[in-house]
Design an enzyme around this catalytic site. Structure first.
Site, mmCIF file in Angstrom:
data_model
loop_
_atom_site.group_PDB
_atom_site.id
_atom_site.type_symbol
_atom_site.label_atom_id
_atom_site.label_comp_id
_atom_site.label_asym_id
_atom_site.label_seq_id
_atom_site.Cartn_x
_atom_site.Cartn_y
_atom_site.Cartn_z
ATOM 1 N N PRO A 2 0.845 -1.209 0.000
ATOM 2 C CG PRO A 2 -0.640 -1.519 1.750
ATOM 3 C CD PRO A 2 0.651 -2.013 1.188
ATOM 4 C CD GLU A 3 3.749 3.200 -3.864
ATOM 5 O OE1 GLU A 3 4.000 4.410 -3.923
ATOM 6 O OE2 GLU A 3 4.232 2.377 -4.660
ATOM 7 C CG HIS A 89 -3.530 -14.290 7.144
ATOM 8 N ND1 HIS A 89 -2.285 -14.723 7.556
ATOM 9 C CD2 HIS A 89 -3.919 -15.139 6.162
ATOM 10 C CE1 HIS A 89 -1.929 -15.789 6.842
ATOM 11 N NE2 HIS A 89 -2.909 -16.056 5.993
ATOM 12 N NE ARG A 107 5.264 -10.554 2.406
ATOM 13 C CZ ARG A 107 6.088 -10.101 1.471
ATOM 14 N NH1 ARG A 107 5.601 -9.523 0.409
ATOM 15 N NH2 ARG A 107 7.379 -10.224 1.610
#
Ligand SMILES: [Zn+2]
Length: 271
Positions: A2-3, A89, A107
């Site tokens: 994500p930016e 998650h 992650r």
């Protein structure tokens, strides 16, 4: 990853709905990149005053202190009353009077960190070195030029470092340099004022457009309402190695800069 546009789109998708929510319980999953920094129960009874963004951090202002949320490489936020029970998650659930705020992060490079205030060492460590916000008034073209004059490294590296201006991640660095006609390897200090002005406006335009499109750099990105970015950003150069430049038809070139891929057109972008 994500930016800035994805983070801003995430913020817009839940900031109003969570306002004034009272925190009732916190559920932590597996460890994230950094620890929470307080006992989860210390947050019980606090209210959410609002949600801001600084760089790629979401700042959830509480009645006392704030939570800094980072999405890391693969994080996404959901907020609502109808979330599924937490799964493998989901590593942070904040149950409130208005719904549950959840960080889903396969992650686990993301984090939720509590700081007693924005000036506290914990917050300063994360936010202290961030440059100006590209879409704010503080991102001034003349100041940008002066700051670049002090940097001997390649302009793309300077943008990625985020110390002068935040939010120009790997995709947007390639795209903005293409729009400004600047070769990514050009030393920042060598850019003339007119070229810096072109870059300044390209940064604002590209980021504003990505936010308007719903945060579209990630195929699997979704905002806190579970809505996907409307479509993949149609990039001019990023991830287009060997394909014809959309302006001049020359094949797009690629190279590695600091372990990251850079894409550019050798005829449209001058050193
Ligand atoms: Zn070209």
């Amino acid at each position: 990853m994500p930016e800035l546009p994805e983070v801003e789109v995430t913020r817009l998708s839940f900031a109003e709905r969570i306002q004034n929510a009272e925190i009732r319980a916190i559920r932590m999953g597996k460890p994230l990149r950094w620890p929470l920094g307080c006992e989860p129960q210390d947050l019980h009874g606090q209210r959410v005053a609002g949600v801001r963004r600084r760089g790629k951090y979401l700042l959830v202002d509480l009645s006392q202190g704030l939570l800094l949320i980072h999405l890391g490489m693969s994080g996404s936020i959901s907020f609502g009353n109808d979330l599924q029970p937490s799964a493998k998650h989901d590593h942070f659930d904040m149950h409130t009077s208005l719904g549950t705020l959840r960080l889903h992060d396969p992650r686990r490079f993301g984090a939720v960190v509590y700081a007693p205030s924005e000036s506290h060492a914990t917050a300063r460590k994360l936010l202290g070195r961030l440059g100006v916000e590209p879409l704010s008034e503080a991102f001034d073209a003349a100041a940008f030029h002066n700051a670049l004059k002090l940097k001997k490294t390649a302009i793309k590296q300077v943008l990625l470092a985020g110390e002068i201006v935040v939010g120009v991640g790997n995709i947007y660095a390639s795209e903005t340099l293409f729009l400004a006609g600047i070769r990514p390897t050009t030393k920042a200090m060598r850019l003339s004022k007119p070229r810096t002005l072109l870059l300044h406006s390209a940064i604002r335009r590209v980021l504003a457009q990505a936010i308007a499109k719903g945060g579209s750099t990630l195929k699997d990105f979704s905002n806190a309402n579970g809505q996907a970015g409307y479509f993949q950003l149609e990039t001019m150069v990023y991830d287009r190695a060997g394909l014809p430049c959309r302006v001049c038809g020359s094949p797009i070139k690629t190279l590695r800069q600091g372990q990251r891929s850079t894409f550019y057109c050798a005829s449209c972008q001058k050193p």
